[in-house]
Scaffold this active site. Structure first.
Site, PDB file in Angstrom:
ATOM      1  N   GLU A  47     -66.885  65.691 -63.159  1.00 53.31           N
ATOM      2  CA  GLU A  47     -66.026  65.622 -64.346  1.00 53.31           C
ATOM      3  C   GLU A  47     -66.836  65.776 -65.640  1.00 53.31           C
ATOM      4  O   GLU A  47     -66.368  65.398 -66.716  1.00 53.31           O
ATOM      5  CB  GLU A  47     -65.235  64.310 -64.332  1.00 53.31           C
ATOM      6  CG  GLU A  47     -64.192  64.303 -63.211  1.00 53.31           C
ATOM      7  CD  GLU A  47     -63.360  63.038 -63.163  1.00 53.31           C
ATOM      8  OE1 GLU A  47     -63.953  61.940 -63.098  1.00 53.31           O
ATOM      9  OE2 GLU A  47     -62.125  63.137 -63.184  1.00 53.31           O
ATOM     10  N   HIS A  80     -65.184  57.690 -69.050  1.00 51.01           N
ATOM     11  CA  HIS A  80     -63.954  58.092 -68.346  1.00 51.01           C
ATOM     12  C   HIS A  80     -63.742  57.142 -67.182  1.00 51.01           C
ATOM     13  O   HIS A  80     -64.645  56.944 -66.361  1.00 51.01           O
ATOM     14  CB  HIS A  80     -64.077  59.532 -67.845  1.00 51.01           C
ATOM     15  CG  HIS A  80     -62.985  59.910 -66.884  1.00 51.01           C
ATOM     16  ND1 HIS A  80     -61.655  59.722 -67.148  1.00 51.01           N
ATOM     17  CD2 HIS A  80     -63.046  60.439 -65.633  1.00 51.01           C
ATOM     18  CE1 HIS A  80     -60.939  60.133 -66.110  1.00 51.01           C
ATOM     19  NE2 HIS A  80     -61.757  60.564 -65.181  1.00 51.01           N
ATOM     20  N   HIS A 124     -60.648  55.346 -64.280  1.00 51.10           N
ATOM     21  CA  HIS A 124     -59.316  55.437 -63.676  1.00 51.10           C
ATOM     22  C   HIS A 124     -58.691  54.036 -63.724  1.00 51.10           C
ATOM     23  O   HIS A 124     -58.059  53.603 -62.770  1.00 51.10           O
ATOM     24  CB  HIS A 124     -59.402  55.932 -62.226  1.00 51.10           C
ATOM     25  CG  HIS A 124     -60.004  57.301 -62.085  1.00 51.10           C
ATOM     26  ND1 HIS A 124     -60.405  57.815 -60.880  1.00 51.10           N
ATOM     27  CD2 HIS A 124     -60.260  58.265 -63.003  1.00 51.10           C
ATOM     28  CE1 HIS A 124     -60.893  59.036 -61.052  1.00 51.10           C
ATOM     29  NE2 HIS A 124     -60.828  59.327 -62.344  1.00 51.10           N
ATOM     30  N   TYR A 140     -57.140  45.167 -82.857  1.00 47.47           N
ATOM     31  CA  TYR A 140     -58.367  45.550 -82.148  1.00 47.47           C
ATOM     32  C   TYR A 140     -58.222  46.913 -81.496  1.00 47.47           C
ATOM     33  O   TYR A 140     -59.166  47.705 -81.464  1.00 47.47           O
ATOM     34  CB  TYR A 140     -58.722  44.456 -81.128  1.00 47.47           C
ATOM     35  CG  TYR A 140     -58.698  43.135 -81.815  1.00 47.47           C
ATOM     36  CD1 TYR A 140     -59.724  42.791 -82.686  1.00 47.47           C
ATOM     37  CD2 TYR A 140     -57.597  42.289 -81.710  1.00 47.47           C
ATOM     38  CE1 TYR A 140     -59.674  41.618 -83.404  1.00 47.47           C
ATOM     39  CE2 TYR A 140     -57.544  41.104 -82.423  1.00 47.47           C
ATOM     40  CZ  TYR A 140     -58.578  40.776 -83.269  1.00 47.47           C
ATOM     41  OH  TYR A 140     -58.536  39.631 -83.990  1.00 47.47           O
ATOM     42  N   HIS A 161     -53.924  60.253 -64.168  1.00 43.46           N
ATOM     43  CA  HIS A 161     -55.351  60.311 -63.845  1.00 43.46           C
ATOM     44  C   HIS A 161     -56.107  59.136 -64.496  1.00 43.46           C
ATOM     45  O   HIS A 161     -56.577  58.268 -63.779  1.00 43.46           O
ATOM     46  CB  HIS A 161     -55.892  61.674 -64.298  1.00 43.46           C
ATOM     47  CG  HIS A 161     -57.311  61.937 -63.973  1.00 43.46           C
ATOM     48  ND1 HIS A 161     -57.848  63.198 -63.931  1.00 43.46           N
ATOM     49  CD2 HIS A 161     -58.350  61.097 -63.711  1.00 43.46           C
ATOM     50  CE1 HIS A 161     -59.132  63.138 -63.630  1.00 43.46           C
ATOM     51  NE2 HIS A 161     -59.464  61.864 -63.490  1.00 43.46           N
TER      52      HIS A 161
HETATM   53 ZN   LIG Z   1     -61.321  61.144 -63.224  1.00 45.51          ZN
END
Ligand SMILES: [Zn+2]
Length: 210
Positions: free
Chosen positions: A73, A92, A94, A119, A160
């Site tokens: 990714e 990144h 999940h 925040y 995702h």
């Molecule tokens: Zn991912």
């Protein structure tokens, strides 16, 4: 901060995210901008058990130089660094609650999570769009992420998970954590009519902390 210190910090923060359930298995990836390139978590590596000496080192054009093979990714990170020159790190995940929001068809996809707390606004900014679904690895995802990142510090990839940038590695991790908390609040409050921060309160926060 030296590159050795950055490698250690990346592995410590990744292990902390993993221990608290922000990623499972080998999901999630983290990168940091260096003066001469980038550090990136390797492909198929668990965030819970990274080795500082085996992180992928990439040159300024994201070509691997040393260490293990980078995450598949990596293009998500490349899109963010190219769209946001101030970004010093990209995370990144999940993570469950943010991913849940990314699966909802009936939210505003230009900005699904409203300003519930200061925040979230301070860490993530004024808006965080949902980028439409692409199959993992689809080359069409990179230009879509690039376009969305031009005016957002963080995005949700539909069905995702989140991609979050920050000026520093710590900033990006804190923003990813705050995003997950905001997603949790948003899901808890669905069906009710919470008081939101007003536009002028959001403006004030961004003028003061943005
Ligand atoms: Zn991912």
């Amino acid at each position: 901060m030296t590159q050795a210190q950055t490698r250690t910090l990346l592995c410590e923060l990744a292990a902390s995210l993993f221990a608290r359930g922000f990623s499972v298995g080998s999901a999630g990836n983290i990168s940091v901008r260096l003066p001469d390139g980038y550090l990136m978590t390797p492909t198929n590596a668990s965030l819970g058990r990274l080795d500082p000496d085996r992180l992928s080192k990439l040159d300024g054009d994201f070509r691997p130089i040393s260490g293990d093979k980078p995450s598949k990714e990596v293009f998500l990170h490349r899109a963010f660094y190219r769209a946001r020159p101030e970004a010093g790190a990209v995370v990144h995940l999940h993570s469950t609650q943010a991913t849940a929001v990314s699966c909802l068809p009936d939210v505003d996809h230009t900005n699904p999570i409203p300003p519930l707390t200061p925040y979230f606004v301070m860490r993530v900014g004024r808006r965080m769009p949902i980028v439409p679904y692409y199959r993992p690895g689809d080359a069409a995802m990179e230009p879509a992420v690039y376009q969305a990142a031009l005016d957002a510090r963080a995005i949700l990839l539909a069905n995702h998970g989140p991609v979050v940038s920050g000026k520093t590695l710590t900033d990006a991790v804190y923003a990813a954590e705050e995003l997950e908390e905001a997603a949790k609040l948003f899901l808890m409050l669905r069906g009710s009519a919470p008081r939101l921060l007003t536009p002028s309160q959001v403006d004030d926060l961004l003028a003061t902390f943005g």
